[in-house]
Design an enzyme around this catalytic site. Sequence first.
Site, PDB file in Angstrom:
ATOM      1  CG  ASN A 111     -87.945 -54.526  16.913  1.00 50.22           C
ATOM      2  OD1 ASN A 111     -88.612 -55.200  17.687  1.00 50.22           O
ATOM      3  ND2 ASN A 111     -86.665 -54.262  17.119  1.00 50.22           N
TER       4      ASN A 111
ATOM      5  CB  CYS B 289     -85.956 -57.339  21.593  1.00 51.52           C
ATOM      6  SG  CYS B 289     -86.304 -55.618  21.182  1.00 51.52           S
TER       7      CYS B 289
ATOM      8  CG  HIS C 247     -86.307 -59.649  18.138  1.00 46.51           C
ATOM      9  ND1 HIS C 247     -87.577 -59.117  18.148  1.00 46.51           N
ATOM     10  CD2 HIS C 247     -85.455 -58.603  18.299  1.00 46.51           C
ATOM     11  CE1 HIS C 247     -87.490 -57.808  18.310  1.00 46.51           C
ATOM     12  NE2 HIS C 247     -86.224 -57.474  18.403  1.00 46.51           N
TER      13      HIS C 247
HETATM   14  C1  LIG Z   1     -78.601 -48.833  12.947  1.00 46.47           C
HETATM   15  C2  LIG Z   1     -78.136 -49.554  11.691  1.00 46.47           C
HETATM   16  C3  LIG Z   1     -79.284 -49.707  10.718  1.00 46.47           C
HETATM   17  C4  LIG Z   1     -77.045 -48.710  11.027  1.00 46.47           C
HETATM   18  O1  LIG Z   1     -76.577 -49.410   9.906  1.00 46.47           O
HETATM   19  P1  LIG Z   1     -75.236 -48.971   9.167  1.00 46.47           P
HETATM   20  O2  LIG Z   1     -75.158 -49.748   7.912  1.00 46.47           O
HETATM   21  O3  LIG Z   1     -74.105 -49.021  10.108  1.00 46.47           O
HETATM   22  O4  LIG Z   1     -75.605 -47.500   8.874  1.00 46.47           O
HETATM   23  P2  LIG Z   1     -74.773 -46.404   8.109  1.00 46.47           P
HETATM   24  O5  LIG Z   1     -73.493 -46.109   8.807  1.00 46.47           O
HETATM   25  O6  LIG Z   1     -74.710 -46.690   6.652  1.00 46.47           O
HETATM   26  O7  LIG Z   1     -75.831 -45.227   8.277  1.00 46.47           O
HETATM   27  C5  LIG Z   1     -75.839 -44.436   9.384  1.00 46.47           C
HETATM   28  C6  LIG Z   1     -76.254 -43.078   8.868  1.00 46.47           C
HETATM   29  O8  LIG Z   1     -77.644 -43.147   8.598  1.00 46.47           O
HETATM   30  C7  LIG Z   1     -78.273 -42.096   9.279  1.00 46.47           C
HETATM   31  N1  LIG Z   1     -79.605 -42.518   9.652  1.00 46.47           N
HETATM   32  C8  LIG Z   1     -80.002 -43.081  10.819  1.00 46.47           C
HETATM   33  N2  LIG Z   1     -81.325 -43.291  10.779  1.00 46.47           N
HETATM   34  C9  LIG Z   1     -81.758 -42.891   9.584  1.00 46.47           C
HETATM   35  C10 LIG Z   1     -83.008 -42.862   8.977  1.00 46.47           C
HETATM   36  N3  LIG Z   1     -84.118 -43.301   9.590  1.00 46.47           N
HETATM   37  N4  LIG Z   1     -83.112 -42.365   7.729  1.00 46.47           N
HETATM   38  C11 LIG Z   1     -82.034 -41.902   7.085  1.00 46.47           C
HETATM   39  N5  LIG Z   1     -80.812 -41.907   7.613  1.00 46.47           N
HETATM   40  C12 LIG Z   1     -80.674 -42.391   8.852  1.00 46.47           C
HETATM   41  C13 LIG Z   1     -77.384 -41.819  10.465  1.00 46.47           C
HETATM   42  O9  LIG Z   1     -77.582 -40.515  10.945  1.00 46.47           O
HETATM   43  C14 LIG Z   1     -76.016 -42.011   9.882  1.00 46.47           C
HETATM   44  O10 LIG Z   1     -75.679 -40.834   9.191  1.00 46.47           O
HETATM   45  P3  LIG Z   1     -74.161 -40.283   9.187  1.00 46.47           P
HETATM   46  O11 LIG Z   1     -73.348 -41.383   8.561  1.00 46.47           O
HETATM   47  O12 LIG Z   1     -74.263 -39.056   8.368  1.00 46.47           O
HETATM   48  O13 LIG Z   1     -73.834 -40.065  10.610  1.00 46.47           O
HETATM   49  C15 LIG Z   1     -77.538 -50.957  12.013  1.00 46.47           C
HETATM   50  O14 LIG Z   1     -76.400 -50.812  12.830  1.00 46.47           O
HETATM   51  C16 LIG Z   1     -78.536 -51.837  12.719  1.00 46.47           C
HETATM   52  O15 LIG Z   1     -79.422 -52.362  12.096  1.00 46.47           O
HETATM   53  N6  LIG Z   1     -78.390 -52.064  14.046  1.00 46.47           N
HETATM   54  C17 LIG Z   1     -79.310 -52.892  14.783  1.00 46.47           C
HETATM   55  C18 LIG Z   1     -80.429 -52.057  15.336  1.00 46.47           C
HETATM   56  C19 LIG Z   1     -81.596 -52.908  15.739  1.00 46.47           C
HETATM   57  O16 LIG Z   1     -81.903 -53.904  15.136  1.00 46.47           O
HETATM   58  N7  LIG Z   1     -82.280 -52.497  16.798  1.00 46.47           N
HETATM   59  C20 LIG Z   1     -83.411 -53.218  17.292  1.00 46.47           C
HETATM   60  C21 LIG Z   1     -83.256 -53.476  18.732  1.00 46.47           C
HETATM   61  S1  LIG Z   1     -83.476 -55.213  19.142  1.00 46.47           S
END
Ligand SMILES: CC(C)(COP(=O)(O)OP(=O)(O)OC[C@H]1O[C@@H](n2cnc3c(N)ncnc32)[C@H](O)[C@@H]1OP(=O)(O)O)[C@@H](O)C(=O)NCCC(=O)NCCS
Length: 327
Positions: free
Chosen positions: A284, A113, A254
Amino acid sequence: MRTIGITGTGYYLPSKVVTNKDLEKTIDTTDEWIFSKVGVKERRIASSQEATSDLALYAAQNAIRDAGIHAEDIDLIVLATSSPDMIQPPTASIVQGKLGAYNAAAFDVGAVCAGFVYAISVGYSMMVAEPSYKHILVIGAETYSRIMDWKDRSTCVFFGDGAGACILSEVSESKGIMTKYLMTEGQGASVIQFLAGGSRYPATHETLDKNMHRFQMEGKAVWDFATRVMPFAVKKVLKDAGLSIDDIDWIFPHQANINIILKCFKDLGVPMEKTYTTIAQYANTSGASVIITLAEAATKGLLKKGDKIVLVGFGGGLSYGAILLEW
Ligand SMILES: CC(C)(COP(=O)(O)OP(=O)(O)OC[C@H]1O[C@@H](n2cnc3c(N)ncnc32)[C@H](O)[C@@H]1OP(=O)(O)O)[C@@H](O)C(=O)NCCC(=O)NCCS
């Protein structure tokens, strides 16, 4: 030393739109979750007739036209991708052939990325090192739809396909590229991965099936990394140029996640008016997102001559970097 700047930009998005509502029909997710957690509403998906090199080609043709040059004027093509057409040859070679840029050397840069920020830094350094080079084509192009596990809701909802490109040439009316900074934290290399043929990892058909054709990402670890390094990289290129955050007109980060951008802008004390985002419509697009966003802002006439702009990328590697330029 020559002053090198961006003299043309272009981008290309495939026409097929897949909305969050569409994904609700195939995986256990909601439009509300995706939009609130990531900031994506819809993404573009390449047709079966479009490879990464095709998206790159169309973006490059637009950038070449914008710069008012011809394909034969290009001396070097540097292409950032982590979803190449093939492991070999480089996607840049395929683009060189399709484009008819027969006077150009061409190679790929792999920094996931952060790819475009790495590629433009390499292009800039090559322009400085090779006085005979007049124009370098820098491309970011991705088709993550091909490497996603479309049943894995924790990854597939984030990504989309697209390409952006720019031309680097000598400039006299602006300072052009002023400072750059690249850094890698390889100890976190397994946080984002997609195995290829050279890995030590897949020993059996079972592990091959499970891991080989599956993009993997530890979302929380990416969040921690991105929110730490993005403000750092921005401050670093400003400090090296003797500028403060108030001197900056635009920051194009990004497009990983709108919440990462919001947090970093808050930490930097920069209002959101100083950016333009594309994550809601295009999601993304990994190594292409920074240049797609910059090119769209330029096309919309948002950028003024003399604007100070920071491009900042971060992601798999774990790689990150920033570049400061005057428009
Ligand atoms: C991944 C991310 C969105 C998680 O955010 P968060 O606020 O910690 O999420 P939460 O803990 O509230 O939610 C996680 C839950 O959502 C669920 N979940 C994941 N994807 C989901 C989706 N597409 N739809 C619904 N639920 C989803 C997970 O299974 C988890 O469930 P659980 O708590 O029952 O295990 C966050 O950490 C993030 O944005 N990370 C950066 C990822 C990124 O930008 N990647 C790009 C690469 S450069």
